[in-house]
Write an enzyme that holds these catalytic residues in place. Structure first.
Site, PDB file in Angstrom:
ATOM      1  N   SER A  62       0.830  -1.205   0.000  1.00  0.00           N
ATOM      2  CA  SER A  62       0.000   0.000   0.000  1.00  0.00           C
ATOM      3  C   SER A  62       0.863   1.253   0.000  1.00  0.00           C
ATOM      4  CB  SER A  62      -0.898   0.009   1.235  1.00  0.00           C
ATOM      5  OG  SER A  62      -1.513   1.268   1.426  1.00  0.00           O
TER       6      SER A  62
ATOM      7  N   TYR B 147      -2.544  -0.197  10.022  1.00  0.00           N
ATOM      8  CA  TYR B 147      -2.683  -0.791   8.690  1.00  0.00           C
ATOM      9  C   TYR B 147      -1.384  -0.643   7.907  1.00  0.00           C
ATOM     10  CZ  TYR B 147      -3.924  -1.235   3.790  1.00  0.00           C
ATOM     11  OH  TYR B 147      -3.938  -1.600   2.472  1.00  0.00           O
TER      12      TYR B 147
END
Length: 334
Positions: free
Chosen positions: A126, A151
């Protein structure tokens, strides 16, 4: 070629599975079908994948025994790990769910790949790994040691775990740093989906940091195209690489990391304007401060991606948002 696609009922996993099937590959899709968002949307995606060459298994990545059995019987050649437990803000509220999926689940897949001689592992990282970085655009040559959400930390951990298995066991692994993916069949927790739903219902939308944010919005078809091209670019060990002189995106192991983004950051307010134009509705806006875990801007340097596949995402926000709105109206009959 036979593929295992995790999160096949999810947004990106669905689109990648669809493209692989269209190319004539066999796909075994897995998903735990959790209720983080509307399960009926996940089921609708699976219904479109239900065709010759596709099998589906409901299984949780954190199920060690189940994943071991799946790999042992599956005879997979390549594996694509689509994003799991994506939302930055949700990770702050439910950290253990992220650890189960993004860490334990990822380890189970690495073990499956290790013991079953997988040709190529492609996995979702990501843009959030860039964390506190301020230099734009974000480059895979940059340090990614200061995440600002759990995350993001799990995605950084995935890259480190993948490198370890590449180094120890010769597993060819490619990490894909996605930048703000959007488009048809998207997730209900994403801004475009939430904004569209609220505006059609005459409700206000929440605009964080008073709209003073930029994102490198990347259309789903461009993401899928890049993945399809990269699956044939199997990394090899670079014997000339060193920690002192080499890029962090490569290694002496068969390991690579790429940015996949549009390389054209868009102001949040311009994104909202594109949605207003597509819907023919002016949004009622709740202007709010920056939320914990958010960053002010993302921008992808995709030169390395272009060098290996001759492609970079190019769909404009105007066209991409319009395509999403057309899908949303058709799917929900509004």
């Amino acid at each position: 070629m036979k593929y295992l696609v995790t999160g096949a009922a999810g947004f990106i996993g669905f689109h990648v599975s669809k493209r692989l099937l269209e190319a004539g590959h066999q796909v075994v899709g897995i998903d735990n079908l959790n209720d983080y968002y509307d399960v009926s949307l996940k089921q609708a995606r699976l219904e479109l994948l239900a065709q010759p060459g596709f099998q589906f298994h409901k299984i949780d990545l954190a199920d060690r025994e189940g994943m071991t059995d799946l790999f042992a019987s599956g005879h997979f050649e390549r594996v694509f790990i689509s994003p799991h437990r994506l939302a930055v803000r949700y990770s702050l509220e439910n950290p253990h769910a992220y650890a189960d999926s993004n860490l334990t689940g990822f380890l189970n897949i690495l073990e499956g790949c290790r013991h079953n001689k997988i040709q190529h592992l492609l996995y979702a990282s990501s843009s959030s790994v860039y964390g506190l970085n301020r230099k734009m655009p974000f480059s895979t040559d940059d340090s990614v040691d200061h995440p600002v959400s759990l995350y993001a930390a799990t995605k950084k951990a995935n890259e480190l775990m993948a490198h370890t298995y590449s180094h120890l066991y010769g597993l060819p692994a490619t990490g894909l740093r996605f930048f703000t993916v959007y488009g048809p069949w998207g997730r209900p927790d994403m801004a475009l989906f939430k904004f569209t739903k609220a505006m059609l219902e005459g409700k206000s939308i929440d605009v964080y940091n008073y709209g003073k944010m930029k994102r490198d919005f990347t259309y789903i078809d461009d993401i899928a195209e890049a993945i399809i091209r990269l699956q044939d670019v199997i990394p090899h060990a670079d014997t000339q690489w060193t920690v002192e002189t080499g890029t962090p995106a490569a290694s002496i192991a068969p390991y690579r990391v790429y940015n996949i983004g549009n390389s054209s950051p868009v102001e949040l307010m311009d994104y909202i304007q594109a949605l207003e134009d597509a819907l023919g509705i002016e949004a009622k806006k709740n202007m709010l401060p920056l939320q914990p875990g958010d960053v002010l801007e993302t921008s992808a340097d995709t030169k390395a991606l272009y060098e290996v596949i001759g492609f970079t995402p190019e769909t404009t926000v105007k066209d991409g948002v319009k395509n999403f709105v057309n899908w949303y109206r058709d799917f929900y009959k509004v």
